[in-house]
Design a protein around this motif. Sequence first.
Motif, PDB file in Angstrom:
ATOM      1  N   PHE A  22       0.846  -1.190   0.000  1.00  0.00           N
ATOM      2  CA  PHE A  22       0.000   0.000   0.000  1.00  0.00           C
ATOM      3  C   PHE A  22       0.885   1.245   0.000  1.00  0.00           C
ATOM      4  N   SER A  23       0.576   2.217  -0.854  1.00  0.00           N
ATOM      5  CA  SER A  23       1.486   3.340  -1.082  1.00  0.00           C
ATOM      6  C   SER A  23       1.624   4.277   0.111  1.00  0.00           C
ATOM      7  N   ASP A  24       0.645   4.309   1.019  1.00  0.00           N
ATOM      8  CA  ASP A  24       0.725   5.186   2.187  1.00  0.00           C
ATOM      9  C   ASP A  24       0.847   4.330   3.443  1.00  0.00           C
ATOM     10  N   PRO A  25       2.085   4.046   3.895  1.00  0.00           N
ATOM     11  CA  PRO A  25       2.262   3.150   5.028  1.00  0.00           C
ATOM     12  C   PRO A  25       1.751   3.726   6.338  1.00  0.00           C
ATOM     13  N   HIS A  26       1.437   5.012   6.379  1.00  0.00           N
ATOM     14  CA  HIS A  26       0.986   5.643   7.612  1.00  0.00           C
ATOM     15  C   HIS A  26      -0.537   5.705   7.720  1.00  0.00           C
ATOM     16  N   SER A  27      -1.231   5.346   6.656  1.00  0.00           N
ATOM     17  CA  SER A  27      -2.691   5.406   6.713  1.00  0.00           C
ATOM     18  C   SER A  27      -3.230   4.307   7.624  1.00  0.00           C
ATOM     19  N   HIS A  28      -4.172   4.663   8.495  1.00  0.00           N
ATOM     20  CA  HIS A  28      -4.795   3.660   9.341  1.00  0.00           C
ATOM     21  C   HIS A  28      -6.304   3.656   9.117  1.00  0.00           C
ATOM     22  N   HIS A  29      -6.729   4.119   7.963  1.00  0.00           N
ATOM     23  CA  HIS A  29      -8.154   4.194   7.665  1.00  0.00           C
ATOM     24  C   HIS A  29      -8.558   3.025   6.778  1.00  0.00           C
ATOM     25  N   LEU A  30      -9.503   2.237   7.262  1.00  0.00           N
ATOM     26  CA  LEU A  30      -9.944   1.056   6.533  1.00  0.00           C
ATOM     27  C   LEU A  30     -10.485   1.372   5.144  1.00  0.00           C
ATOM     28  N   PRO A  31     -11.385   2.352   4.974  1.00  0.00           N
ATOM     29  CA  PRO A  31     -11.913   2.596   3.620  1.00  0.00           C
ATOM     30  C   PRO A  31     -10.818   2.899   2.604  1.00  0.00           C
ATOM     31  N   ALA A  32      -9.828   3.698   3.002  1.00  0.00           N
ATOM     32  CA  ALA A  32      -8.735   4.022   2.080  1.00  0.00           C
ATOM     33  C   ALA A  32      -7.932   2.783   1.731  1.00  0.00           C
ATOM     34  N   PHE A  33      -7.720   1.932   2.723  1.00  0.00           N
ATOM     35  CA  PHE A  33      -6.959   0.709   2.475  1.00  0.00           C
ATOM     36  C   PHE A  33      -7.712  -0.225   1.532  1.00  0.00           C
ATOM     37  N   LEU A  34      -9.014  -0.401   1.766  1.00  0.00           N
ATOM     38  CA  LEU A  34      -9.797  -1.281   0.901  1.00  0.00           C
ATOM     39  C   LEU A  34      -9.871  -0.743  -0.527  1.00  0.00           C
ATOM     40  N   LEU A  35      -9.951   0.567  -0.665  1.00  0.00           N
ATOM     41  CA  LEU A  35      -9.958   1.173  -1.997  1.00  0.00           C
ATOM     42  C   LEU A  35      -8.649   0.872  -2.719  1.00  0.00           C
ATOM     43  N   ARG A  36      -7.548   1.006  -1.987  1.00  0.00           N
ATOM     44  CA  ARG A  36      -6.243   0.722  -2.583  1.00  0.00           C
ATOM     45  C   ARG A  36      -6.140  -0.744  -2.996  1.00  0.00           C
ATOM     46  N   LEU A  37      -6.675  -1.653  -2.169  1.00  0.00           N
ATOM     47  CA  LEU A  37      -6.665  -3.072  -2.532  1.00  0.00           C
ATOM     48  C   LEU A  37      -7.414  -3.307  -3.839  1.00  0.00           C
ATOM     49  N   ARG A  38      -8.563  -2.651  -3.992  1.00  0.00           N
ATOM     50  CA  ARG A  38      -9.322  -2.805  -5.235  1.00  0.00           C
ATOM     51  C   ARG A  38      -8.519  -2.300  -6.424  1.00  0.00           C
ATOM     52  N   GLU A  39      -7.780  -1.215  -6.221  1.00  0.00           N
ATOM     53  CA  GLU A  39      -6.931  -0.691  -7.296  1.00  0.00           C
ATOM     54  C   GLU A  39      -5.812  -1.664  -7.643  1.00  0.00           C
ATOM     55  N   MET A  40      -5.409  -2.487  -6.666  1.00  0.00           N
ATOM     56  CA  MET A  40      -4.366  -3.489  -6.890  1.00  0.00           C
ATOM     57  C   MET A  40      -4.938  -4.787  -7.444  1.00  0.00           C
ATOM     58  N   GLY A  41      -6.253  -4.839  -7.632  1.00  0.00           N
ATOM     59  CA  GLY A  41      -6.873  -6.016  -8.225  1.00  0.00           C
ATOM     60  C   GLY A  41      -7.492  -6.981  -7.242  1.00  0.00           C
ATOM     61  N   VAL A  42      -7.504  -6.636  -5.958  1.00  0.00           N
ATOM     62  CA  VAL A  42      -8.132  -7.491  -4.947  1.00  0.00           C
ATOM     63  C   VAL A  42      -9.576  -7.041  -4.806  1.00  0.00           C
ATOM     64  N   THR A  43     -10.492  -7.769  -5.437  1.00  0.00           N
ATOM     65  CA  THR A  43     -11.882  -7.323  -5.518  1.00  0.00           C
ATOM     66  C   THR A  43     -12.879  -8.327  -4.941  1.00  0.00           C
ATOM     67  N   ASP A  44     -12.410  -9.475  -4.508  1.00  0.00           N
ATOM     68  CA  ASP A  44     -13.326 -10.497  -4.002  1.00  0.00           C
ATOM     69  C   ASP A  44     -14.068  -9.978  -2.766  1.00  0.00           C
ATOM     70  N   VAL A  45     -15.382  -9.936  -2.849  1.00  0.00           N
ATOM     71  CA  VAL A  45     -16.194  -9.337  -1.789  1.00  0.00           C
ATOM     72  C   VAL A  45     -16.033 -10.088  -0.476  1.00  0.00           C
ATOM     73  N   GLN A  46     -16.004 -11.422  -0.531  1.00  0.00           N
ATOM     74  CA  GLN A  46     -15.885 -12.210   0.692  1.00  0.00           C
ATOM     75  C   GLN A  46     -14.541 -11.989   1.367  1.00  0.00           C
ATOM     76  N   LEU A  47     -13.484 -11.855   0.576  1.00  0.00           N
ATOM     77  CA  LEU A  47     -12.168 -11.573   1.147  1.00  0.00           C
ATOM     78  C   LEU A  47     -12.149 -10.200   1.807  1.00  0.00           C
ATOM     79  N   LEU A  48     -12.714  -9.204   1.153  1.00  0.00           N
ATOM     80  CA  LEU A  48     -12.749  -7.865   1.737  1.00  0.00           C
ATOM     81  C   LEU A  48     -13.545  -7.855   3.039  1.00  0.00           C
ATOM     82  N   LYS A  49     -14.631  -8.634   3.092  1.00  0.00           N
ATOM     83  CA  LYS A  49     -15.406  -8.743   4.333  1.00  0.00           C
ATOM     84  C   LYS A  49     -14.594  -9.420   5.426  1.00  0.00           C
ATOM     85  N   ALA A  50     -13.818 -10.457   5.045  1.00  0.00           N
ATOM     86  CA  ALA A  50     -12.985 -11.156   6.025  1.00  0.00           C
ATOM     87  C   ALA A  50     -11.921 -10.226   6.591  1.00  0.00           C
TER      88      ALA A  50
END
Length: 218
Positions: free
Chosen positions: A4-32
Motif C-alpha cells: 500500500f502506497s501510504d504506510p501511515h494510513s490507518h483508515h480502513l476505507p482508504a486501504f480497501l480502496l487501494r486493494l481494489r486498485e491493486m486487483g483485490v476485488t473479491d467481496v468475501q475476502l474484503l469482508k474477512a
Amino acid sequence: MAGFSDPHSHHLPAFLLRLREMGVTDVQLLKALEKTDRRLYIPDLAKEEMWEDRDHSIGYGQSAGVLSLVAIVVGALKLQRQDKVLDIGVGCGYQTALLARLSRRVYGVERVRPLTRQAEKNLEKDGILNATLYSGDGHIGWPMQAPFNAIVLTAACETVPPVLFDQLADGGRLVAPMDEGHGEEAITLFSKNGTEISSKSIGRGEFPPLVPGRVSDD
C-alpha cells in the motif's frame, strides 16, 4: 508487487480502496479483512496501526507480513466455502484466520512451537473454530490431512517441495514466494490439473526463507 502506497494510513476505507486498485476485488475476502481484528494477533498493535501496510514483529525473529501482500496471496487462491486449506508458516495466525473465514477447514503448520501455541490462543479469542495447528516442518506439509484444495506458503523457497504438489487435490491451487536470488521474491500461483502443474507470477514481495528439517522453540 509493492505494498500500500501510504504506510501511515490507518483508515480502513482508504486501504480497501487501494486493494481494489491493486486487483483485490473479491467481496468475501474484503469482508474477512474487515472482520478480522489484527490487534488480536499482533502483540501491542495500536488502533492507529491497524491498517498500516507494513510488517509487524510478532517475536521469535518473525513478523506478520505486509497486509496487502497477505490479501493478494489469499485472494489468488479463490477459495470456496467447501475448500480444505493447508497454511504453511502460520506465524501469529492472522492469515490463518482469513483463510478459515473463507473455507471449510484450515490446517496450519508452524516451525516455532511458542508461535504455534500463541496462534492457537489468538484464533480462539477471534472465535475461529475451523482451524487446526501443529508445530512441524513445512517442507513435508501435512500428509495425513491431504488432499488440500489450496496450499499457501508464507516463506520463500527456490523450488516448491514436490510432496506439497502431491498433497494438492486435482484442480487445486498453491501460492508460494519463489526465491530467484536477487532481492524480492516472485509470488507465484501454481495450479494442478491432473499430472500437469502450471504457474504464473502474481506479484513480488519480501519473505523469510522456508527453513527445512527442524522444529524450534526459539
